[in-house]
Design a protein around this motif. Structure first.
Motif, PDB file in Angstrom:
ATOM      1  N   ARG A  24      71.598  34.224   2.879  1.00  0.00           N
ATOM      2  CA  ARG A  24      71.248  32.899   3.399  1.00  0.00           C
ATOM      3  C   ARG A  24      71.504  32.803   4.898  1.00  0.00           C
ATOM      4  O   ARG A  24      70.768  32.094   5.612  1.00  0.00           O
ATOM      5  N   GLU A  25      72.485  33.542   5.394  1.00  0.00           N
ATOM      6  CA  GLU A  25      72.800  33.489   6.823  1.00  0.00           C
ATOM      7  C   GLU A  25      71.688  34.079   7.689  1.00  0.00           C
ATOM      8  O   GLU A  25      71.645  33.838   8.914  1.00  0.00           O
ATOM      9  N   ALA A  26      70.777  34.828   7.076  1.00  0.00           N
ATOM     10  CA  ALA A  26      69.671  35.422   7.836  1.00  0.00           C
ATOM     11  C   ALA A  26      68.653  34.376   8.280  1.00  0.00           C
ATOM     12  O   ALA A  26      67.895  34.612   9.220  1.00  0.00           O
ATOM     13  N   VAL A  27      68.627  33.231   7.595  1.00  0.00           N
ATOM     14  CA  VAL A  27      67.690  32.166   7.951  1.00  0.00           C
ATOM     15  C   VAL A  27      68.342  31.299   9.012  1.00  0.00           C
ATOM     16  O   VAL A  27      69.292  30.569   8.741  1.00  0.00           O
ATOM     17  N   ARG A  28      67.825  31.370  10.225  1.00  0.00           N
ATOM     18  CA  ARG A  28      68.488  30.746  11.365  1.00  0.00           C
ATOM     19  C   ARG A  28      68.299  29.236  11.428  1.00  0.00           C
ATOM     20  O   ARG A  28      69.125  28.519  11.976  1.00  0.00           O
ATOM     21  N   GLY A  29      67.168  28.738  10.916  1.00  0.00           N
ATOM     22  CA  GLY A  29      66.921  27.308  10.993  1.00  0.00           C
ATOM     23  C   GLY A  29      65.497  26.961  10.608  1.00  0.00           C
ATOM     24  O   GLY A  29      64.745  27.803  10.124  1.00  0.00           O
ATOM     25  N   ASP A  30      65.154  25.689  10.838  1.00  0.00           N
ATOM     26  CA  ASP A  30      63.830  25.202  10.464  1.00  0.00           C
ATOM     27  C   ASP A  30      63.213  24.435  11.629  1.00  0.00           C
ATOM     28  O   ASP A  30      63.795  24.346  12.720  1.00  0.00           O
ATOM     29  N   LEU A  31      62.021  23.878  11.390  1.00  0.00           N
ATOM     30  CA  LEU A  31      61.335  23.152  12.454  1.00  0.00           C
ATOM     31  C   LEU A  31      62.090  21.899  12.885  1.00  0.00           C
ATOM     32  O   LEU A  31      61.998  21.488  14.043  1.00  0.00           O
ATOM     33  N   PHE A  32      62.820  21.282  11.980  1.00  0.00           N
ATOM     34  CA  PHE A  32      63.632  20.125  12.369  1.00  0.00           C
ATOM     35  C   PHE A  32      64.630  20.539  13.448  1.00  0.00           C
ATOM     36  O   PHE A  32      64.767  19.882  14.480  1.00  0.00           O
ATOM     37  N   GLY A  33      65.350  21.642  13.205  1.00  0.00           N
ATOM     38  CA  GLY A  33      66.343  22.098  14.161  1.00  0.00           C
ATOM     39  C   GLY A  33      65.727  22.572  15.467  1.00  0.00           C
ATOM     40  O   GLY A  33      66.256  22.288  16.547  1.00  0.00           O
ATOM     41  N   GLY A  38      66.433  20.585  18.974  1.00  0.00           N
ATOM     42  CA  GLY A  38      67.286  21.341  19.873  1.00  0.00           C
ATOM     43  C   GLY A  38      68.626  21.731  19.295  1.00  0.00           C
ATOM     44  O   GLY A  38      69.527  22.143  20.034  1.00  0.00           O
ATOM     45  N   THR A  39      68.775  21.651  17.967  1.00  0.00           N
ATOM     46  CA  THR A  39      70.045  22.012  17.342  1.00  0.00           C
ATOM     47  C   THR A  39      70.055  23.455  16.860  1.00  0.00           C
ATOM     48  O   THR A  39      71.093  23.957  16.420  1.00  0.00           O
ATOM     49  N   VAL A  40      68.910  24.111  16.910  1.00  0.00           N
ATOM     50  CA  VAL A  40      68.774  25.513  16.512  1.00  0.00           C
ATOM     51  C   VAL A  40      68.116  26.259  17.663  1.00  0.00           C
ATOM     52  O   VAL A  40      67.100  25.796  18.191  1.00  0.00           O
ATOM     53  N   PRO A  41      68.665  27.402  18.068  1.00  0.00           N
ATOM     54  CA  PRO A  41      68.034  28.145  19.170  1.00  0.00           C
ATOM     55  C   PRO A  41      66.726  28.780  18.733  1.00  0.00           C
ATOM     56  O   PRO A  41      66.553  29.156  17.575  1.00  0.00           O
ATOM     57  N   GLY A  42      65.788  28.884  19.661  1.00  0.00           N
ATOM     58  CA  GLY A  42      64.542  29.591  19.395  1.00  0.00           C
ATOM     59  C   GLY A  42      64.696  31.049  19.789  1.00  0.00           C
ATOM     60  O   GLY A  42      65.716  31.675  19.492  1.00  0.00           O
TER      61      GLY A  42
END
Length: 317
Positions: free
Chosen positions: A267-276, A280-284
């Protein structure tokens, strides 16, 4: 109540503006309950019925809306000369619930799906991405090519399809429209040469191998909408920084959900989603050499945003 067909949707939307609208939608507080997903037994393969509701929160005023998409996916339609995805979108007034319009659901889906992938690529693909491979020559392929081209300086598109004649026909049509598209029968060579690889197929076996992805590549997985389908192998997921459109992609659709289920990735491999990404809460993208991956399963928020964009741009009835 208005009936808005595919031609009217095409006239009302453009790719860059819809990508912007989707970015605003994912950064806002639109409400989207879990979608209904039903299998329908068919002699030529199981079909699917999707019901996808969404609405604006209280306080949206005159811009408020309630929407629901009803979509069918019939894989056997290709043999009948029909699109596999069909449906309608119903828009209701956010204050009174009064039906306002029915939109061509299949056309709306093509627009919003392609623009959601382009929105992800805005955050994840290299800014200088110039070569794209399009895997699949179905109805979504031209929209994905145009949408990605609205966000990145795509100068060459290599189009691969399991049936080469379909790739050649679509490539010729798109070249006539001024797009830099050429058909290829060597998928490995195309992927190895590409900065951006987009897949929109109903494949049940992986098509794109992780070993083929060059440093800095971005992989966009749009097809494979259930747990019996795959577009990329486990190595692609292990090599990439993985992002999804919504948390539903962790349990629905192929690729990411299958790899998580089978333990190929954690699960840790999934960095985030479009919301994040949009908030700006998830790095691109974090480095030029990173390989990134986006898995889309579709979101009711996207449909509502696209439908509202159409309604705003149409002349008054």
């Amino acid at each position: 109540m208005r009936v808005i067909d595919a031609a009217a949707i095409d006239a009302a939307l453009d790719f860059d503006a819809l990508v912007d609208a989707l970015a605003e939608g994912f950064a806002s507080d639109l409400v989207a309950p879990v979608r209904h997903h039903h299998g329908i037994a068919r002699p030529d393969g199981e079909a699917t019925l999707l019901l996808m509701p969404a609405w604006t929160k209280e306080g949206a005023g005159a811009d408020g809306a309630v929407g629901v998409k009803m979509v069918t996916v019939f894989p056997g339609n290709g043999a009948r000369g029909l699109p596999s995805v069909q449906g309608v979108y119903l828009v209701m007034d956010g204050e009174t619930g009064t039906p306002r319009a029915v939109l061509d659901g299949a056309r709306l889906t093509l627009w919003r799906t392609a623009c959601a992938s382009a929105l992800a690529a805005r955050h994840l693909a290299r800014a200088d991405a110039a070569t794209m491979t399009m895997v699949g020559a179905g109805a979504l392929a031209p929209f994905l090519i145009r949408a990605h081209g609205s966000q990145r300086p795509i100068a060459r598109v290599l189009l691969w399809n399991r049936r080469p004649e379909s790739a050649r026909a679509l490539a010729a049509r798109l070249r006539d429209e001024g797009l830099p598209v050429e058909a290829t029968e060597d998928l490995e060579e195309a992927v190895r040469a590409s900065d951006l690889v987009s897949c929109a197929t109903l494949s049940r076996e992986p098509l794109v191998r992780g070993a083929w992805l060059r440093p800095g590549a971005h992989l966009d997985l749009v097809g494979a909408f259930n747990l019996s389908m795959r577009e990329a192998d486990d190595e692609a997921l292990r090599r990439a920084l993985v992002h999804v459109d919504t948390p539903a992609a962790l349990s629905e659709g192929g690729d990411v959900a299958i790899a998580l289920r089978d333990g190929a990735i954690g699960r840790e491999a999934v960095r985030g989603d479009l919301f994040g990404l949009c908030r700006g809460t998830v790095p691109g993208r974090e480095s030029p050499e990173a390989i990134t991956l986006f898995k889309s399963v579709g979101a009711a928020i996207e449909d509502l945003v696209a439908a509202m964009a159409v309604m705003k741009r149409l002349p008054a009835a």
